[in-house]
Design a protein around this motif. Structure first.
Motif, PDB file in Angstrom:
ATOM      1  N   ASP A   1       0.812  -1.216   0.000  1.00  0.00           N
ATOM      2  CA  ASP A   1       0.000   0.000   0.000  1.00  0.00           C
ATOM      3  C   ASP A   1       0.845   1.266   0.000  1.00  0.00           C
ATOM      4  OD1 ASP A   1      -2.205  -1.666   0.093  1.00  0.00           O
ATOM      5  OD2 ASP A   1      -2.308  -1.614   2.288  1.00  0.00           O
ATOM      6  N   ASP A   2       2.150   1.128   0.175  1.00  0.00           N
ATOM      7  CA  ASP A   2       3.031   2.296   0.111  1.00  0.00           C
ATOM      8  C   ASP A   2       3.255   2.670  -1.359  1.00  0.00           C
ATOM      9  OD1 ASP A   2       5.155   3.919   1.890  1.00  0.00           O
ATOM     10  OD2 ASP A   2       6.044   3.457  -0.059  1.00  0.00           O
ATOM     11  N   PRO A   3       3.222   3.965  -1.684  1.00  0.00           N
ATOM     12  CA  PRO A   3       3.392   4.378  -3.086  1.00  0.00           C
ATOM     13  C   PRO A   3       4.703   3.924  -3.719  1.00  0.00           C
ATOM     14  CG  PRO A   3       2.540   6.201  -1.772  1.00  0.00           C
ATOM     15  CD  PRO A   3       2.899   5.111  -0.807  1.00  0.00           C
ATOM     16  N   SER A   4       5.708   3.647  -2.896  1.00  0.00           N
ATOM     17  CA  SER A   4       7.008   3.231  -3.420  1.00  0.00           C
ATOM     18  C   SER A   4       7.195   1.716  -3.427  1.00  0.00           C
ATOM     19  CB  SER A   4       8.131   3.870  -2.591  1.00  0.00           C
ATOM     20  OG  SER A   4       8.111   5.281  -2.697  1.00  0.00           O
ATOM     21  N   ALA A   5       6.108   0.967  -3.266  1.00  0.00           N
ATOM     22  CA  ALA A   5       6.216  -0.482  -3.111  1.00  0.00           C
ATOM     23  C   ALA A   5       6.935  -1.149  -4.281  1.00  0.00           C
ATOM     24  CB  ALA A   5       4.826  -1.097  -2.937  1.00  0.00           C
ATOM     25  N   GLU A   6       6.559  -0.808  -5.509  1.00  0.00           N
ATOM     26  CA  GLU A   6       7.192  -1.450  -6.664  1.00  0.00           C
ATOM     27  C   GLU A   6       8.670  -1.073  -6.767  1.00  0.00           C
ATOM     28  OE1 GLU A   6       6.902  -3.711  -8.834  1.00  0.00           O
ATOM     29  OE2 GLU A   6       4.937  -4.351  -8.149  1.00  0.00           O
ATOM     30  N   TRP A   7       9.000   0.162  -6.413  1.00  0.00           N
ATOM     31  CA  TRP A   7      10.405   0.594  -6.427  1.00  0.00           C
ATOM     32  C   TRP A   7      11.218  -0.236  -5.448  1.00  0.00           C
ATOM     33  CZ3 TRP A   7      13.956   2.750  -3.029  1.00  0.00           C
ATOM     34  CH2 TRP A   7      15.076   3.374  -3.602  1.00  0.00           C
ATOM     35  N   PHE A   8      10.678  -0.449  -4.242  1.00  0.00           N
ATOM     36  CA  PHE A   8      11.391  -1.246  -3.246  1.00  0.00           C
ATOM     37  C   PHE A   8      11.462  -2.714  -3.656  1.00  0.00           C
ATOM     38  CE2 PHE A   8      10.519   2.384  -0.415  1.00  0.00           C
ATOM     39  CZ  PHE A   8      11.785   2.543   0.114  1.00  0.00           C
TER      40      PHE A   8
ATOM     41  N   ALA B   1       4.887  -9.347  -0.160  1.00  0.00           N
ATOM     42  CA  ALA B   1       4.169  -8.081  -0.025  1.00  0.00           C
ATOM     43  C   ALA B   1       2.885  -8.310   0.765  1.00  0.00           C
ATOM     44  CB  ALA B   1       3.853  -7.503  -1.398  1.00  0.00           C
ATOM     45  N   TYR B   2       2.508  -7.321   1.554  1.00  0.00           N
ATOM     46  CA  TYR B   2       1.258  -7.399   2.318  1.00  0.00           C
ATOM     47  C   TYR B   2       0.425  -6.155   2.033  1.00  0.00           C
ATOM     48  CZ  TYR B   2       3.349  -4.115   5.671  1.00  0.00           C
ATOM     49  OH  TYR B   2       3.941  -3.022   6.255  1.00  0.00           O
ATOM     50  N   SER B   3      -0.881  -6.265   2.240  1.00  0.00           N
ATOM     51  CA  SER B   3      -1.756  -5.140   1.930  1.00  0.00           C
ATOM     52  C   SER B   3      -3.076  -5.249   2.673  1.00  0.00           C
ATOM     53  CB  SER B   3      -2.028  -5.083   0.423  1.00  0.00           C
ATOM     54  OG  SER B   3      -2.972  -4.069   0.115  1.00  0.00           O
ATOM     55  N   LEU B   4      -3.584  -4.093   3.089  1.00  0.00           N
ATOM     56  CA  LEU B   4      -4.950  -4.009   3.617  1.00  0.00           C
ATOM     57  C   LEU B   4      -5.958  -3.751   2.513  1.00  0.00           C
ATOM     58  CD1 LEU B   4      -4.582  -1.812   6.854  1.00  0.00           C
ATOM     59  CD2 LEU B   4      -5.040  -4.273   6.744  1.00  0.00           C
ATOM     60  N   ASP B   5      -5.479  -3.351   1.349  1.00  0.00           N
ATOM     61  CA  ASP B   5      -6.344  -2.941   0.248  1.00  0.00           C
ATOM     62  C   ASP B   5      -6.734  -4.150  -0.604  1.00  0.00           C
ATOM     63  OD1 ASP B   5      -7.658  -1.804  -1.863  1.00  0.00           O
ATOM     64  OD2 ASP B   5      -5.993  -0.527  -2.510  1.00  0.00           O
ATOM     65  N   PRO B   6      -8.008  -4.532  -0.611  1.00  0.00           N
ATOM     66  CA  PRO B   6      -8.408  -5.700  -1.410  1.00  0.00           C
ATOM     67  C   PRO B   6      -8.290  -5.460  -2.914  1.00  0.00           C
ATOM     68  CG  PRO B   6     -10.334  -4.589  -0.507  1.00  0.00           C
ATOM     69  CD  PRO B   6      -9.132  -3.948   0.127  1.00  0.00           C
ATOM     70  N   MET B   7      -8.126  -4.191  -3.311  1.00  0.00           N
ATOM     71  CA  MET B   7      -8.001  -3.854  -4.729  1.00  0.00           C
ATOM     72  C   MET B   7      -6.569  -3.474  -5.090  1.00  0.00           C
ATOM     73  SD  MET B   7     -11.087  -4.367  -5.606  1.00  0.00           S
ATOM     74  CE  MET B   7     -11.120  -3.702  -7.266  1.00  0.00           C
TER      75      MET B   7
ATOM     76  N   VAL C   1      -5.372  -0.811  18.175  1.00  0.00           N
ATOM     77  CA  VAL C   1      -6.516  -0.419  17.357  1.00  0.00           C
ATOM     78  C   VAL C   1      -6.094   0.407  16.140  1.00  0.00           C
ATOM     79  CG1 VAL C   1      -8.068  -0.471  19.341  1.00  0.00           C
ATOM     80  CG2 VAL C   1      -6.915   1.665  18.750  1.00  0.00           C
ATOM     81  N   GLY C   2      -6.938   0.403  15.133  1.00  0.00           N
ATOM     82  CA  GLY C   2      -6.718   1.245  13.964  1.00  0.00           C
ATOM     83  C   GLY C   2      -6.130   0.495  12.787  1.00  0.00           C
ATOM     84  N   ALA C   3      -6.286   1.116  11.608  1.00  0.00           N
ATOM     85  CA  ALA C   3      -5.833   0.475  10.369  1.00  0.00           C
ATOM     86  C   ALA C   3      -4.327   0.282  10.339  1.00  0.00           C
ATOM     87  CB  ALA C   3      -6.291   1.302   9.169  1.00  0.00           C
ATOM     88  N   PHE C   4      -3.564   1.263  10.890  1.00  0.00           N
ATOM     89  CA  PHE C   4      -2.109   1.133  10.828  1.00  0.00           C
ATOM     90  C   PHE C   4      -1.617  -0.049  11.654  1.00  0.00           C
ATOM     91  CE2 PHE C   4      -3.236   4.427  13.901  1.00  0.00           C
ATOM     92  CZ  PHE C   4      -2.613   4.000  15.056  1.00  0.00           C
ATOM     93  N   ASN C   5      -2.320  -0.359  12.749  1.00  0.00           N
ATOM     94  CA  ASN C   5      -1.935  -1.532  13.531  1.00  0.00           C
ATOM     95  C   ASN C   5      -2.364  -2.827  12.845  1.00  0.00           C
ATOM     96  OD1 ASN C   5      -0.487  -0.600  15.848  1.00  0.00           O
ATOM     97  ND2 ASN C   5      -2.379   0.373  16.534  1.00  0.00           N
ATOM     98  N   ALA C   6      -3.453  -2.791  12.105  1.00  0.00           N
ATOM     99  CA  ALA C   6      -3.829  -3.950  11.299  1.00  0.00           C
ATOM    100  C   ALA C   6      -2.760  -4.198  10.237  1.00  0.00           C
ATOM    101  CB  ALA C   6      -5.186  -3.723  10.652  1.00  0.00           C
ATOM    102  N   ALA C   7      -2.259  -3.127   9.639  1.00  0.00           N
ATOM    103  CA  ALA C   7      -1.183  -3.266   8.648  1.00  0.00           C
ATOM    104  C   ALA C   7       0.083  -3.811   9.293  1.00  0.00           C
ATOM    105  CB  ALA C   7      -0.911  -1.916   7.982  1.00  0.00           C
ATOM    106  N   ASN C   8       0.412  -3.334  10.486  1.00  0.00           N
ATOM    107  CA  ASN C   8       1.585  -3.851  11.192  1.00  0.00           C
ATOM    108  C   ASN C   8       1.431  -5.339  11.514  1.00  0.00           C
ATOM    109  OD1 ASN C   8       2.961  -1.459  11.129  1.00  0.00           O
ATOM    110  ND2 ASN C   8       2.548  -0.904  13.252  1.00  0.00           N
TER     111      ASN C   8
END
Length: 208
Positions: A99-106, A118-124, A161-168
């Protein structure tokens, strides 16, 4: 092993403690490593087995000056992992937040390691994803989700709690996938027990 960003505490408990596997995994350790530490070479000499990128934000440009310099600093963690001393039976892996904009670069930077997850919270997500979340429920005192990844599908509940902790949580699970390989039973136990037993950390929101 070294872990960048603030996923270190989540990751250590998710993969290793309360350690239902005994002393077998004691040789590993989770740590947070920021871009500044990489630039001033504070972690030189550390053998890195799994390098995790949670995100790159504009928060530290007072030190790195430019966005590109900041990305290059973070990328050094993957380069260090690829060049680190190899342990028998332990792959060198990179874990990237899709979900980070630089994911493909990394992902391109991390080519020198044995595997990239790679991991993601975004189903799309348009970036290929190995570890994802399903059935996420955000509540005032808990976050619930199903972690889905290679050889694992595990419901977890976290006091963070929160989306960022779900991502972690997904980042930690992906690191577990990298280290525990095809042993799905051990992997499910590590993710379930680690996330469940990690308490909120006073003064820390664990975001990025």
């Amino acid at each position: 092993a070294e872990w960048p960003a603030d996923v270190g505490s989540t990751l250590k408990l998710c993969v290793y403690g309360p350690d239902p596997f005994g002393a077998e995994l004691d040789k590993f350790q989770g740590r947070s490593v920021g871009g500044r530490s990489l630039v001033i070479r504070r972690v030189n000499g550390v053998d890195i087995d799994v390098a995790v990128l949670t995100n790159v934000t504009h928060e530290h440009l007072d030190f790195h000056r430019t966005w590109e310099d900041y990305r290059l600093a973070k990328a050094r963690l993957f380069q260090m992992a690829a060049a680190s001393t190899r342990k028998p039976g332990v792959p060198k892996c990179a874990v990237i937040n899709a979900d980070d904009p630089s994911a493909e670069w990394f992902r391109q930077v991390a080519r020198g390691v044995d595997c990239v997850l790679a991991y993601s919270l975004d189903p799309m997500s348009v970036v290929p994803v190995d570890v994802r979340a399903e059935d996420i429920s955000y509540e005032p005192s808990a976050t619930r989700l199903v972690v889905v990844g290679p050889n694992v599908r595990q419901h977890v509940e976290s006091a963070l709690v929160g989306a960022f902790n779900a991502a972690n949580t997904l980042a930690a699970a992906a690191a577990g996938c990298a280290l525990l390989g095809d042993d799905s039973e051990r992997l499910r136990a590590a993710i379930y027990d680690g996330v469940r037993t990690l308490p909120p950390i006073p003064g820390r929101d664990l975001q990025g």
